[in-house]
Design a protein around this motif. Structure first.
Motif, PDB file in Angstrom:
ATOM      1  N   VAL A 187      59.282  12.843  21.010  1.00 23.46           N
ATOM      2  CA  VAL A 187      59.104  13.985  21.125  1.00 23.46           C
ATOM      3  C   VAL A 187      59.192  14.806  19.839  1.00 23.46           C
ATOM      4  N   ALA A 208      64.185  18.763  21.881  1.00 19.34           N
ATOM      5  CA  ALA A 208      63.575  17.748  20.644  1.00 19.34           C
ATOM      6  C   ALA A 208      64.758  16.400  20.520  1.00 19.34           C
ATOM      7  N   GLN A 252      56.978  21.849  21.672  1.00 15.54           N
ATOM      8  CA  GLN A 252      57.357  20.422  21.769  1.00 15.54           C
ATOM      9  C   GLN A 252      55.580  19.933  20.893  1.00 15.54           C
TER      10      GLN A 252
END
Length: 270
Positions: free
Chosen positions: A33, A40, A52
């Motif tokens: 991600v 992340a 995200q």
């Protein structure tokens, strides 16, 4: 943890900000991600980036980038998109950041072999166009190999994979809506999905609320494979088919109206 490694045995992302090279991230897992969150896999320091923002997922031997922001979107090679089959050298633009995707040397060699005769087949052109058309709706049938007179379009291995990704996405339960003239789709998996203006919502609504922001609705899966819509904010009505609801068992083709956005629910196709 950022994947800093030596060598070119795995694909990597070269991350830049305002033309300055920040770091290389080597992709070791099948799903990463990119976003503003410090959790992340590839964190980007910019308020214009969603917590995200996008996912890069391995599909077979290829990698697919898909938008997670629901609002901010992503540009790949100067084209706005919400899903893209990545190729070596593709440029992903996120706010002030530029991310360049590089395949590994081994993958490039394998891809070259796949492009040779014997790794291609023919498929009906009208079916290809229907699957890849961003304005079209449900695709009921997967791409099938055809022979003889029905063969009209020669597809490479990468193009075949792109068709499979697009088909699988639309055959699964998902939300579909139009944004900036393009059809966008949010897949619904085995966990709850929130809709609202908050950065961590799975579907970010356009614009900014004056009052009572945050998550306004949640869609949750049931054990039987169905989905339930729940309104979370009294001051922000959630409608299905023009009628305000608090709890609603979603049916295929239901039209949701949330925060001024019209969203079509599509159930999974067996």
């Amino acid at each position: 943890m950022l994947g800093f490694h030596q060598g070119e045995s795995m694909p990597k992302l070269s991350v830049y900000k305002n033309r300055e090279h920040l770091f290389n991230y080597f992709i070791e897992t099948d799903d990463i991600v990119v976003g503003r969150s410090q959790n992340a896999d590839v964190p980007l320091d910019s308020e214009a980036v969603s917590r995200q923002h996008l996912r890069i997922k391995k599909e077979g031997a290829s990698y697919v980038a898909e938008d997670l922001s629901g609002k901010n979107g992503m540009f790949i090679n100067n084209q706005y998109t919400n899903i893209h089959l990545l190729r070596d050298g593709d440029k992903i633009e996120v706010a002030q950041h530029l991310i360049v995707f590089h395949r590994s040397d081994a993958e490039l060699a394998e891809e070259e072999i796949k492009q040779r005769p014997g790794h291609e087949f023919y498929i009906d052109r009208s079916h290809v166009e229907k699957i890849l058309d961003t304005s079209s709706g449900r695709v009921e049938d997967t791409a099938q190999e055809v022979d003889g007179d029905k063969a009209t379009t020669l597809l490479s291995a990468q193009e075949i994979h792109k068709l499979k990704v697009a088909t699988a996405r639309r055959r699964g339960a998902h939300l579909a809506y139009m944004h900036r003239g393009l059809r966008k789709e949010i897949p619904l998996g085995n966990s709850a999905n929130t809709i609202g203006w908050a950065d961590d919502c799975d579907l970010r609504l356009p614009g900014k609320p004056l009052l009572f922001g945050g998550a306004v609705a949640r869609i949750s899966p049931s054990q039987d494979g169905s989905y339930q819509l729940e309104a979370l904010n009294f001051w922000r009505p959630v409608k299905v088919g023009g009628t305000r609801v608090q709890l609603h068992a979603l049916q295929d083709d239901d039209l949701l109206e949330i925060g001024g956005l019209k969203i079509r629910f599509r159930s999974a196709v067996d």
